[in-house]
Design a protein around this motif. Structure first.
Motif, PDB file in Angstrom:
ATOM      1  N   PHE A  17       7.412  16.880   3.394  1.00 29.50           N
ATOM      2  CA  PHE A  17       6.044  16.368   3.177  1.00 29.50           C
ATOM      3  C   PHE A  17       6.067  15.123   2.279  1.00 29.50           C
ATOM      4  CE2 PHE A  17       2.126  16.306   0.636  1.00 29.50           C
ATOM      5  CZ  PHE A  17       1.214  16.080   1.660  1.00 29.50           C
ATOM      6  N   VAL A  18       6.870  15.198   1.208  1.00 31.19           N
ATOM      7  CA  VAL A  18       6.967  14.037   0.303  1.00 31.19           C
ATOM      8  C   VAL A  18       7.549  12.851   1.055  1.00 31.19           C
ATOM      9  CG1 VAL A  18       8.161  13.139  -1.731  1.00 31.19           C
ATOM     10  CG2 VAL A  18       7.061  15.385  -1.821  1.00 31.19           C
ATOM     11  N   TRP A  19       8.627  13.112   1.818  1.00 35.60           N
ATOM     12  CA  TRP A  19       9.233  12.011   2.603  1.00 35.60           C
ATOM     13  C   TRP A  19       8.200  11.427   3.574  1.00 35.60           C
ATOM     14  CZ3 TRP A  19       9.966  11.865   7.909  1.00 35.60           C
ATOM     15  CH2 TRP A  19      10.629  10.754   8.376  1.00 35.60           C
ATOM     16  N   PHE A  20       7.459  12.317   4.257  1.00 33.19           N
ATOM     17  CA  PHE A  20       6.443  11.848   5.213  1.00 33.19           C
ATOM     18  C   PHE A  20       5.379  10.993   4.504  1.00 33.19           C
ATOM     19  CE2 PHE A  20       2.398  12.346   7.451  1.00 33.19           C
ATOM     20  CZ  PHE A  20       2.733  11.857   8.705  1.00 33.19           C
ATOM     21  N   VAL A  21       4.905  11.493   3.392  1.00 35.62           N
ATOM     22  CA  VAL A  21       3.863  10.749   2.646  1.00 35.62           C
ATOM     23  C   VAL A  21       4.422   9.431   2.143  1.00 35.62           C
ATOM     24  CG1 VAL A  21       2.487  10.776   0.525  1.00 35.62           C
ATOM     25  CG2 VAL A  21       2.511  12.766   2.014  1.00 35.62           C
ATOM     26  N   MET A  22       5.651   9.458   1.572  1.00 31.87           N
ATOM     27  CA  MET A  22       6.244   8.242   1.042  1.00 31.87           C
ATOM     28  C   MET A  22       6.536   7.239   2.143  1.00 31.87           C
ATOM     29  SD  MET A  22       6.460   8.418  -2.246  1.00 31.87           S
ATOM     30  CE  MET A  22       7.714   7.298  -2.756  1.00 31.87           C
ATOM     31  N   PRO A  27       2.680   3.621   1.803  1.00 30.79           N
ATOM     32  CA  PRO A  27       2.577   2.156   1.956  1.00 30.79           C
ATOM     33  C   PRO A  27       1.149   1.699   2.302  1.00 30.79           C
ATOM     34  CG  PRO A  27       4.506   2.931   3.124  1.00 30.79           C
ATOM     35  CD  PRO A  27       3.730   4.151   2.662  1.00 30.79           C
ATOM     36  N   HIS A  28       0.459   2.480   3.111  1.00 26.74           N
ATOM     37  CA  HIS A  28      -0.928   2.116   3.442  1.00 26.74           C
ATOM     38  C   HIS A  28      -1.835   2.221   2.219  1.00 26.74           C
ATOM     39  CE1 HIS A  28      -0.125   1.760   7.701  1.00 26.74           C
ATOM     40  NE2 HIS A  28       0.507   2.948   7.702  1.00 26.74           N
ATOM     41  N   ILE A  29      -1.600   3.266   1.436  1.00 17.80           N
ATOM     42  CA  ILE A  29      -2.428   3.429   0.230  1.00 17.80           C
ATOM     43  C   ILE A  29      -2.135   2.300  -0.751  1.00 17.80           C
ATOM     44  CG2 ILE A  29      -2.799   4.896  -1.806  1.00 17.80           C
ATOM     45  CD1 ILE A  29      -2.396   7.329   0.018  1.00 17.80           C
ATOM     46  N   THR A  30      -0.853   1.988  -0.969  1.00 19.76           N
ATOM     47  CA  THR A  30      -0.529   0.920  -1.917  1.00 19.76           C
ATOM     48  C   THR A  30      -1.001  -0.437  -1.405  1.00 19.76           C
ATOM     49  OG1 THR A  30       1.693   0.725  -0.981  1.00 19.76           O
ATOM     50  CG2 THR A  30       1.449   2.104  -2.945  1.00 19.76           C
ATOM     51  N   ALA A  31      -0.878  -0.632  -0.070  1.00 16.54           N
ATOM     52  CA  ALA A  31      -1.381  -1.903   0.504  1.00 16.54           C
ATOM     53  C   ALA A  31      -2.895  -1.998   0.318  1.00 16.54           C
ATOM     54  CB  ALA A  31      -1.018  -1.995   1.991  1.00 16.54           C
ATOM     55  N   ALA A  32      -3.602  -0.888   0.538  1.00 19.60           N
ATOM     56  CA  ALA A  32      -5.051  -0.901   0.360  1.00 19.60           C
ATOM     57  C   ALA A  32      -5.404  -1.158  -1.097  1.00 19.60           C
ATOM     58  CB  ALA A  32      -5.669   0.421   0.835  1.00 19.60           C
ATOM     59  N   LEU A  33      -4.626  -0.534  -2.011  1.00 17.62           N
ATOM     60  CA  LEU A  33      -4.879  -0.764  -3.433  1.00 17.62           C
ATOM     61  C   LEU A  33      -4.597  -2.218  -3.812  1.00 17.62           C
ATOM     62  CD1 LEU A  33      -3.450   2.519  -5.061  1.00 17.62           C
ATOM     63  CD2 LEU A  33      -5.834   1.814  -4.879  1.00 17.62           C
ATOM     64  N   GLU A  35      -4.693  -4.769  -1.797  1.00 16.57           N
ATOM     65  CA  GLU A  35      -5.756  -5.590  -1.194  1.00 16.57           C
ATOM     66  C   GLU A  35      -7.048  -5.507  -2.020  1.00 16.57           C
ATOM     67  OE1 GLU A  35      -8.258  -5.290   2.882  1.00 16.57           O
ATOM     68  OE2 GLU A  35      -6.074  -5.279   3.114  1.00 16.57           O
ATOM     69  N   ARG A  36      -7.345  -4.314  -2.463  1.00 15.27           N
ATOM     70  CA  ARG A  36      -8.554  -4.129  -3.273  1.00 15.27           C
ATOM     71  C   ARG A  36      -8.409  -4.854  -4.614  1.00 15.27           C
ATOM     72  NH1 ARG A  36     -13.754  -3.724  -3.114  1.00 15.27           N
ATOM     73  NH2 ARG A  36     -14.580  -2.455  -4.804  1.00 15.27           N
ATOM     74  N   ARG A  37      -7.202  -4.771  -5.221  1.00 17.84           N
ATOM     75  CA  ARG A  37      -6.951  -5.455  -6.488  1.00 17.84           C
ATOM     76  C   ARG A  37      -7.100  -6.965  -6.311  1.00 17.84           C
ATOM     77  NH1 ARG A  37      -1.540  -3.791  -8.518  1.00 17.84           N
ATOM     78  NH2 ARG A  37      -2.688  -1.922  -9.020  1.00 17.84           N
ATOM     79  N   LYS A  38      -6.532  -7.467  -5.193  1.00 17.75           N
ATOM     80  CA  LYS A  38      -6.630  -8.898  -4.914  1.00 17.75           C
ATOM     81  C   LYS A  38      -8.092  -9.310  -4.692  1.00 17.75           C
ATOM     82  CE  LYS A  38      -4.671 -12.483  -1.944  1.00 17.75           C
ATOM     83  NZ  LYS A  38      -5.818 -13.210  -1.635  1.00 17.75           N
ATOM     84  N   ALA A  39      -8.838  -8.474  -3.970  1.00 17.53           N
ATOM     85  CA  ALA A  39     -10.255  -8.789  -3.722  1.00 17.53           C
ATOM     86  C   ALA A  39     -11.045  -8.811  -5.035  1.00 17.53           C
ATOM     87  CB  ALA A  39     -10.860  -7.770  -2.754  1.00 17.53           C
ATOM     88  N   ILE A  40     -10.733  -7.863  -5.928  1.00 22.72           N
ATOM     89  CA  ILE A  40     -11.435  -7.825  -7.222  1.00 22.72           C
ATOM     90  C   ILE A  40     -11.065  -9.054  -8.049  1.00 22.72           C
ATOM     91  CG2 ILE A  40     -11.556  -6.582  -9.414  1.00 22.72           C
ATOM     92  CD1 ILE A  40     -11.377  -3.972  -7.747  1.00 22.72           C
TER      93      ILE A  40
END
Length: 156
Positions: A17-22, A27-33, A35-40
């Protein structure tokens, strides 16, 4: 059921599960974060830039208002000067008109006076002839004596 085997199976499932999530979710969550950080950050930068632009626009507006007030003051001063000039011109025109009317009235008075004098001279001549004819009580040559009396009246 062996606890160790269950614990190992659950650990393997947790690792999968950890491998699957990692691998697939993180990567999608960190990319979204990111992107959100850059937008802010961009929003904050734009906000600061907008604030500077607003300050600059306020300064320009204040300068434009000061310039407009200065020009309005100049226009008011020019209008005041022009108004004073118009009043002075009107006074001069009124004085000239008064002088013209006084001169016309004086000329009219002189003319009336001269006309009255002429009428008096004629009446005086007529009265003199009439008086002389009564005194002499004989016929007098009216035309000849009138000319003589007119000359006498003109000398008066």
């Amino acid at each position: 059921m062996n606890i160790n085997l269950t614990l190992i199976g659950q650990s393997i499932a947790m690792l999968v599960f950890v491998w699957f999530v990692m691998t697939y979710v993180w990567p999608h969550i960190t990319a979204a974060l990111q992107e959100r950080r850059k937008a802010i950050a961009d929003g904050l930068a734009q906000s600061e830039e907008a604030e500077r632009a607003l300050e600059k626009a306020n300064a320009e507006a204040d300068e434009a208002i000061r310039e407009a007030r200065r020009k309005a003051g100049e226009i008011i001063e020019q209008a005041s000067v022009r108004g004073n000039q118009l009043v002075e011109q009107a006074k001069q025109d009124a004085i000239a008109e008064r002088d013209r009317q006084v001169a016309a009235a004086e000329a009219e008075i002189r003319q009336a006076t001269n006309q009255a004098r002429e009428e008096l001279r004629e009446k005086l001549a007529g009265l003199a002839v009439s008086g002389a004819s009564r005194v002499i009580e004989k016929e007098i040559d009216t035309e000849r004596h009138r000319e003589m009396l007119d000359k006498l009246a003109a000398d008066l």
